[in-house]
Design a protein around this motif. Structure first.
Motif, PDB file in Angstrom:
ATOM      1  N   GLY A  34      -7.713 -74.812 -16.816  1.00 56.85           N
ATOM      2  CA  GLY A  34      -7.746 -76.247 -16.590  1.00 56.85           C
ATOM      3  C   GLY A  34      -9.086 -76.615 -16.002  1.00 56.85           C
ATOM      4  N   ILE A  35      -9.286 -77.885 -15.769  1.00 58.34           N
ATOM      5  CA  ILE A  35     -10.539 -78.333 -15.165  1.00 58.34           C
ATOM      6  C   ILE A  35     -10.539 -78.049 -13.664  1.00 58.34           C
ATOM      7  N   HIS A  36      -9.379 -78.214 -13.035  1.00 50.68           N
ATOM      8  CA  HIS A  36      -9.247 -77.930 -11.595  1.00 50.68           C
ATOM      9  C   HIS A  36      -7.804 -77.504 -11.347  1.00 50.68           C
ATOM     10  N   ILE A  37      -7.489 -76.239 -11.704  1.00 52.04           N
ATOM     11  CA  ILE A  37      -6.090 -75.806 -11.702  1.00 52.04           C
ATOM     12  C   ILE A  37      -5.475 -75.787 -10.307  1.00 52.04           C
ATOM     13  N   SER A  38      -6.307 -75.737  -9.272  1.00 55.16           N
ATOM     14  CA  SER A  38      -5.761 -75.770  -7.916  1.00 55.16           C
ATOM     15  C   SER A  38      -5.027 -77.084  -7.645  1.00 55.16           C
ATOM     16  N   SER A  39      -5.397 -78.140  -8.379  1.00 55.56           N
ATOM     17  CA  SER A  39      -4.752 -79.444  -8.218  1.00 55.56           C
ATOM     18  C   SER A  39      -3.557 -79.616  -9.137  1.00 55.56           C
ATOM     19  N   TYR A  40      -3.142 -78.523  -9.803  1.00 54.29           N
ATOM     20  CA  TYR A  40      -1.993 -78.637 -10.710  1.00 54.29           C
ATOM     21  C   TYR A  40      -0.790 -79.245  -9.981  1.00 54.29           C
ATOM     22  N   GLY A  41      -0.165 -80.224 -10.607  1.00 64.88           N
ATOM     23  CA  GLY A  41       1.023 -80.845 -10.047  1.00 64.88           C
ATOM     24  C   GLY A  41       0.759 -81.844  -8.957  1.00 64.88           C
ATOM     25  N   TYR A  42      -0.492 -81.961  -8.536  1.00 66.24           N
ATOM     26  CA  TYR A  42      -0.799 -82.839  -7.410  1.00 66.24           C
ATOM     27  C   TYR A  42      -0.939 -84.300  -7.832  1.00 66.24           C
TER      28      TYR A  42
END
Length: 480
Positions: A211-219
């Motif tokens: 993803g582009i910023h997978i740490s923010s997934y679901g956020y």
């Protein structure tokens, strides 16, 4: 005869994933896929705009496509398209498609050829006016949903990439990507799980969450979903200003669901935000045996004052703590990173401070980028822009440091047995990657040949005893 289509993906793994989806959709629409160097009826270039070099490469590939077949339909999509005005692209491409319309590429191309046929035959196929527009670029900042892409096969590949989200909310001062990709938009757990199950059924053993910023997934929707759930249960709903989810909690929940899918032996994570590495996150992750001990944490600079100008929300000391936390729970994890040299205003003292942190962390690999000005970003307007010569000299110093720590890291595996996923098998030479993303070249030992040991096949996970190191940081070993 089928029309021929050629595709080219530039830049990140997300672009590669989306290009694969377009390829599948083009085949389903009746096109024959050919190599990009061949003559085709339509060329599709998924462009990149992360640096000036990426912009130039995107333009070059559009020109190359036109040179290969001047009569072909040239389709440009991706970040270069999203960040450029339509007028700038008309000389290079016949059709331009923004990042939030990639799922419609095949459909738009089919409509284009159908319209050409209708015009050629001089007939009206309906009473409705025919849209002759070939530009489909919207304001991606207003997009609320992620396009529903699902890929069901990766021909000639041993690992499958899974796009779990699109967009980024970080707005680092040097980065154009939030403007090119929009805000964070996550796919549902159900969609991702079904895609991974389908790939597992086809024999894929390793998946890479991208993803582009997978740490923010679901956020993007996690707090809203939780509030709705609590209201339905008549529980107290937290104030809107109070976060209801720990950063990284939705991603961890997703990984746990994927880890129990039969056949998935390896889960590899894309680039992570350093702040996601907490004691709870890494402890829970370490309990999942099929999560690869390979962590890519984007550092960008090891100097606190530069990090602040970059709008990165951590210090060098905090980053080092995150790396030590990973090593607390994992044995010899591979920790890789990105570093930008020559950021506006970077003094020699700031650069030296950055290098000191790189030495302390001991990365297994560092991706080095010379700062590239991007119009429309904060950093582009900053004073103290460094010369190309200064950037080059600093990149050479970081490269020397990177080679030293990288070589030290792989030497630790000599004399040990590692597991690799076989990706190439030719003349009794087997190539693949370890769980820690280290390339390995292995041969059957004389004893294995004598005893008739089963010859490994592509997509097998095998044990390899490491005997030495080779060129380009490759491990050499034997299958015993």
């Amino acid at each position: 005869m089928k029309r021929k289509a050629a595709l080219l993906s530039l830049g990140c793994k997300v672009n590669s994933y989306e290009t694969e989806y377009i390829r599948e959709d083009m085949i389903a629409s009746g096109f024959e896929i050919v190599d990009f160097s061949e003559a085709a009826d339509v060329y599709i270039i998924n462009t990149c705009s992360v640096t000036n070099i990426a912009d130039r490469k995107s333009r070059q590939m559009l020109h190359k496509a036109k040179a290969l077949n001047p009569d072909a339909l040239i389709v440009a999509t991706g970040c270069y398209v999203q960040t450029r005005k339509e007028e700038e692209l008309k000389t290079d491409a016949d059709m331009i498609i923004g990042n939030n319309h990639k799922g419609e590429v095949a459909k738009k191309i089919c409509e284009y050829f159908k319209l050409k046929e209708d015009i050629k035959a001089e007939i009206n196929v309906s009473d409705e006016p025919i849209d002759t527009s070939t530009a489909y670029v919207d304001d991606i900042a207003t997009e609320k949903l992620v396009e529903d892409f699902s890929i069901y096969d990766y021909p000639e590949r041993s690992r499958a990439f899974i796009r779990i989200e699109d967009g980024c909310n970080q707005f680092c001062s040097y980065c154009i990507i939030p403007y090119a990709r929009g805000r964070v938009r996550s796919r549902s757990e159900e969609e991702i799980v079904e895609e991974v199950k389908s790939l597992a059924d086809k024999g894929f053993k390793e998946i890479v969450l991208s993803g582009i910023h997978i740490s923010s997934y679901g956020y993007d929707n996690y707090e809203q979903t939780l509030r709705s759930f609590m209201m339905a249960k008549n529980e107290d709903v937290p104030d809107e200003s109070v976060p209801t989810a720990t950063f990284g909690e939705p991603l961890l929940k997703l990984i746990k669901k994927l880890s129990v899918i039969p056949g998935i032996d390896r889960i590899r994570l894309g680039s992570l935000e350093p702040r996601i590495i907490t004691e709870e996150f890494i402890q829970e992750l370490s309990k999942l045996s099929n999560v690869c001990p390979h962590f890519h944490l984007s550092l960008q600079s090891g100097c606190d004052t530069v990090l602040k100008r970059m709008n990165r929300h951590y210090t060098g000391a905090e980053f080092l703590e995150k790396c030590e936390l990973i090593r607390k729970y994992y044995d010899a994890p591979s920790i890789t990173t990105d570093v930008i040299v020559g950021f506006p205003g970077e003094t020699l003292e700031e650069f030296e401070e950055s290098c000191e942190l790189l030495e302390k962390v001991r990365f297994s690999k560092i991706h080095i980028f010379k700062y590239s000005r991007r119009g429309g970003t904060v950093a582009d307007r900053m004073p103290g822009q460094l010369t190309d010569k200064q950037k080059h000299e600093r990149s050479l110093k970081v490269q020397a440091l990177e080679e030293k720590t990288g070589e030290e890291y792989i030497k630790n595996f000599v004399g040990k047995t590692v597991k690799i996923l076989v990706e190439e098998a030719t003349s009794f030479v087997f190539k693949g990657l370890t769980e820690r993303y280290v390339p390995v070249e292995a041969k059957l030992s004389p004893e294995a040949i004598k005893t008739g040991t089963k010859v490994p096949a592509i997509n097998d996970i095998i044990d390899v005893f490491i005997t030495d190191t080779g060129k380009e940081r490759t491990l050499l070993g034997e299958i015993r």
